[in-house]
Design an enzyme around this catalytic site. Structure first.
Site: not given
Ligand code: NDP
Length: 307
Positions: A56, A100, A123
């Site tokens: 990422k 994460q 997200d």
């Protein structure tokens, strides 16, 4: 002659998305005197999470997005993580915050995710954004894998309108939001899970079959209706010891075991291409689209925060 399904190439389609993101990020930087900023929080030392985070942050660099890495130790507390999220929420140069998952066991994951400002929730996990997704609002930060799946369908010219869609898997981050996005696009959607009776029979009704389970090669060829579109979200790591014979016999997979010690396979059987009309491969399908959607969300968050 054996019929072969058309492959929907996630790697190629993700490159197109990233090209677009790069232009938008440059436009934002020219207008605001700084690039869009994405904070990436990796708590602990989970090796798989480390790999995803590196992918990422590399993608950020490729797109002209500034990444801010935060790596609290594995024994960090919920309060410490909440403090970090508060700081990132207040930081003007941070447009998006990615936490994460999975977080270490002692952490209250829900509390941490709910602390991220909805406007920075790249997200799409915050309840406000989940609610907006369910309502079908415009300009929402949507979860990355489901958006990637819809983009794959669109790029392949698959219109869900009026189709029977079956989603196997009901997680909050994959199965449920994919089902909702398909519903908004006027598919008739069935969501399946571990208690669904006659799963093969339900799967066989699908014009669009989404496998988001996490069980290697579970969806067998005879679960698939002739000509169906099959999207394989599953990403399963197998070692030589636990890989079934159908994997061991593929030369490319053998090379993986020798080089990396493991190989990745999806949830869909490898001979599904004999029945499906179109399908994605795993790896090389949904995975690259997830990262591309994250980059796209980071730029959207930056632009929307300034308007
Ligand atoms: P979860 O484990 O959260 O959810 C799995 C779902 O599959 C659950 O709803 C579960 O049902 C269902 N399930 C499990 N076993 C069966 C079974 N035997 N029959 C029917 N349904 C079953 O996983 P995620 O949704 O997070 O991820 C799913 C897969 O997608 C994983 O392989 C993951 O690695 C991959 N993934 C890939 C991404 C990418 O970018 N390529 C991103 C995110 C995930 P129940 O609810 O009843 O337990």
């Amino acid at each position: 002659m054996t019929k072969k399904a058309q492959i929907i190439d996630g790697r190629a389609i993700s490159k197109e998305v990233l090209d677009e993101v790069r232009k938008e990020a440059a436009g934002f930087a020219a207008q605001h005197g700084r690039p869009p900023g994405l904070a990436v929080v990796l708590a602990g030392e989970d090796p798989a999470s480390g790999v995803y985070v590196r992918m990422k942050t590399r993608a950020c660099g490729d797109c002209g997005i500034e990444s801010f890495s935060h790596s609290p130790p594995g024994d960090t507390t919920t309060d410490e993580l909440l403090g970090l999220i508060d700081k990132l929420n207040d930081d003007e140069n941070v447009d998006g915050i990615l936490v994460q998952l999975p977080l270490p066991d002692q952490i209250d994951t829900r509390q941490v995710l709910d602390r991220v400002l909805p406007a920075k929730d790249v997200d799409g996990f915050h309840p406000v954004n989940v609610g907006r997704l369910v309502r079908g609002d415009d300009n929402v930060l949507l979860p990355c894998t489901p958006v990637g799946v819809m983009k794959l369908l669109d790029s392949a010219g698959v219109d869900p309108h009026g189709k029977r869609a079956v989603v196997i898997g009901r997680s909050d981050i994959v199965g449920k939001p994919i089902a909702m996005l398909l519903l908004h696009r006027h598919a008739t959607v069935t969501i399946c899970h571990s208690r669904t009776p006659d799963l093969p029979g339900v799967a066989r009704e699908a014009d669009i079959l989404i496998a988001a389970v996490g069980r290697p090669l579970m969806v067998r060829r005879d679960w698939i209706k002739e000509g169906a579109v099959v999207i394989d979200v599953g990403t399963n790591q197998l070692t030589e010891e636990n890989a079934p014979e159908e994997i061991l016999s593929i030369p490319g997979k053998r090379a993986d075991f020798e080089k990396k010690g493991y190989t990745l396979v999806g949830d869909v059987a490898l001979d599904a291409d004999q029945v499906a009309g179109m399908l994605t491969l795993s790896p090389g399908g949904v995975g690259p689209m997830t990262i591309a959607s994250l980059m796209s969300n980071a730029v959207k968050a930056a632009v929307w925060r300034k308007t």
